[in-house]
Design an enzyme around this catalytic site. Sequence first.
Site, PDB file in Angstrom:
ATOM      1  N   TYR A   1     -13.785 -39.298  20.810  1.00 51.43           N
ATOM      2  CA  TYR A   1     -13.085 -38.196  21.474  1.00 51.43           C
ATOM      3  C   TYR A   1     -11.648 -38.576  21.812  1.00 51.43           C
ATOM      4  O   TYR A   1     -11.371 -39.649  22.344  1.00 51.43           O
ATOM      5  CB  TYR A   1     -13.809 -37.777  22.761  1.00 51.43           C
ATOM      6  CG  TYR A   1     -13.062 -36.676  23.490  1.00 51.43           C
ATOM      7  CD1 TYR A   1     -12.962 -35.406  22.934  1.00 51.43           C
ATOM      8  CD2 TYR A   1     -12.427 -36.925  24.704  1.00 51.43           C
ATOM      9  CE1 TYR A   1     -12.262 -34.402  23.574  1.00 51.43           C
ATOM     10  CE2 TYR A   1     -11.724 -35.923  25.359  1.00 51.43           C
ATOM     11  CZ  TYR A   1     -11.639 -34.663  24.789  1.00 51.43           C
ATOM     12  OH  TYR A   1     -10.940 -33.675  25.427  1.00 51.43           O
TER      13      TYR A   1
ATOM     14  N   GLY B   1     -11.583 -30.480  24.266  1.00 56.05           N
ATOM     15  CA  GLY B   1     -12.279 -29.458  25.032  1.00 56.05           C
ATOM     16  C   GLY B   1     -13.543 -29.015  24.313  1.00 56.05           C
ATOM     17  O   GLY B   1     -14.399 -29.831  23.931  1.00 56.05           O
TER      18      GLY B   1
END
Length: 517
Positions: A60, A67
Amino acid sequence: MTLLSTLAPVRVGLEALTIGDVVAVARHDAPVSLTPASLAAMRDSRAVVDALAADPAPHYGVSTGFGALATTFIDRERRAQLQLSLVRSHAAGSGPEVEREVVRALMLLRLSTLLTGRTGARPVVAETYAAILNAGITPVVHEYGSLGCSGDLAPLSHVALAAIGEGPVRDPDGARCTSRDALAAAGIAPLVLEEKEGLALINGTDGMLGQLALALTDLETLVGTADITAAMSVEALLGSDSPFAPDLQALRPHPGIGAAAENMRRVLAGSGIVASHRTADCTRVQDAYSLRCAPQVAGAVRATMAHAREVAGHELAAAVDNPVVTLDGRVESNGSFHGAPVAYVLDFLAIAVADLASMSERRIDRMLDPSRSHGLPPFLAHEVGVDSGLMIAQYTAAGIVSELKRLAAPASVDSIPSSAMQEDHVSMGWHAARKLRTAIDGLARVLGIEAMTAARAQSLRAPLAPSPATEAAASSLGDHAAPGPDRFLAPDIDAAAAAVRTGEVRAAVESVVGPLA
């Protein structure tokens, strides 16, 4: 690189900044310098990010979307575009421009987080932010766009946009121009973002924290000035200083209350007005609450400020980003970007500010009402019936206080989900910060009106003499507090508010009695 100030540079690195550091850079244009140890820490954490970028597994913020799109893997050749797209799309603010000092504060605090070495950004990113600050270039940031989670995304994105050479800025003279032109004029190369860096630049609570630091600095001046204006009103209303006695205050041993009472005793020392009715002939048993309880309210404000300073200290020592690079080389998602800790104290301060102003306004009204002012003319008018005196000045104070009560409603109890319910609870800390700034401005105006009103009332007690300290306070207002026939009153109110806001009234008193608590 143009240094805008003769102040000593603020060193930004692994150690936490102070509130004074933030104010020096944001408000007084102190230059910043970066410590070698912090740049080394950035290089070390960048090596971790580079290793993950080469890994075919998704990570990530490094090789995924953001998001609600965090599960989408992005090929390496597209990641520079990913960072650029992130900054462009998140620079979605709207509304009026935010004040220059607020923008500089949030830039400094994001720089501080970068220099912890926990974000994975390259040293050149921090060096570029420092160069922009030192050149006096101010990105245009807008009033609306932050929900306070994930931090102040839109405000920080407008700053990041300027760092890559896009979007509008203000140059050192305040003229609006393109970022590319301003950077070129300062000799700063626009950033070309690599993996993780766009996210590292926009994922923090720096806007709300910067405004908290500025607010606490302003309140340090204003809360002491409130003790002064309260003491002036005690004199003007023929009140007593006996409730402020040390032994009485010791029965309720709050440090802030004791400090406020001590300030009022020192300011009232030597008052001929107070001494004139300290006799057996005085039949009044008690003063009104707005006089007698002034230390209790001002002391509670101080206690609220102390709590807010404690929170600010923790936040200034924080590395707020998501994900973060840990000391042992892990890259971990977390929730540190949530603004609740800052939002709560911003809201708490707004409540305290509203109450302090409310008590001040009640004293103003009392000095203008002949049924409660103990011999003063109605509205302190020069010629009663022809002149209105300060009647409408009280209206102005009352209107401001009414607005402050509305602003005291907490922003942090609200939440509105965003990012397809990935960000399903937000802090609204930016909104809490914005309304606190408005509230502090209103407090300064109300205290200015009280100082102006009390100074005029004191002059109408002649030949009784005020204390040397309150006389100095009145003198600091000049002719703006002078009695006489009605005149255009708005300039007097503005001048009195400015004398309060800048600390001129407080400085005049401290020149007589020494530093106040």
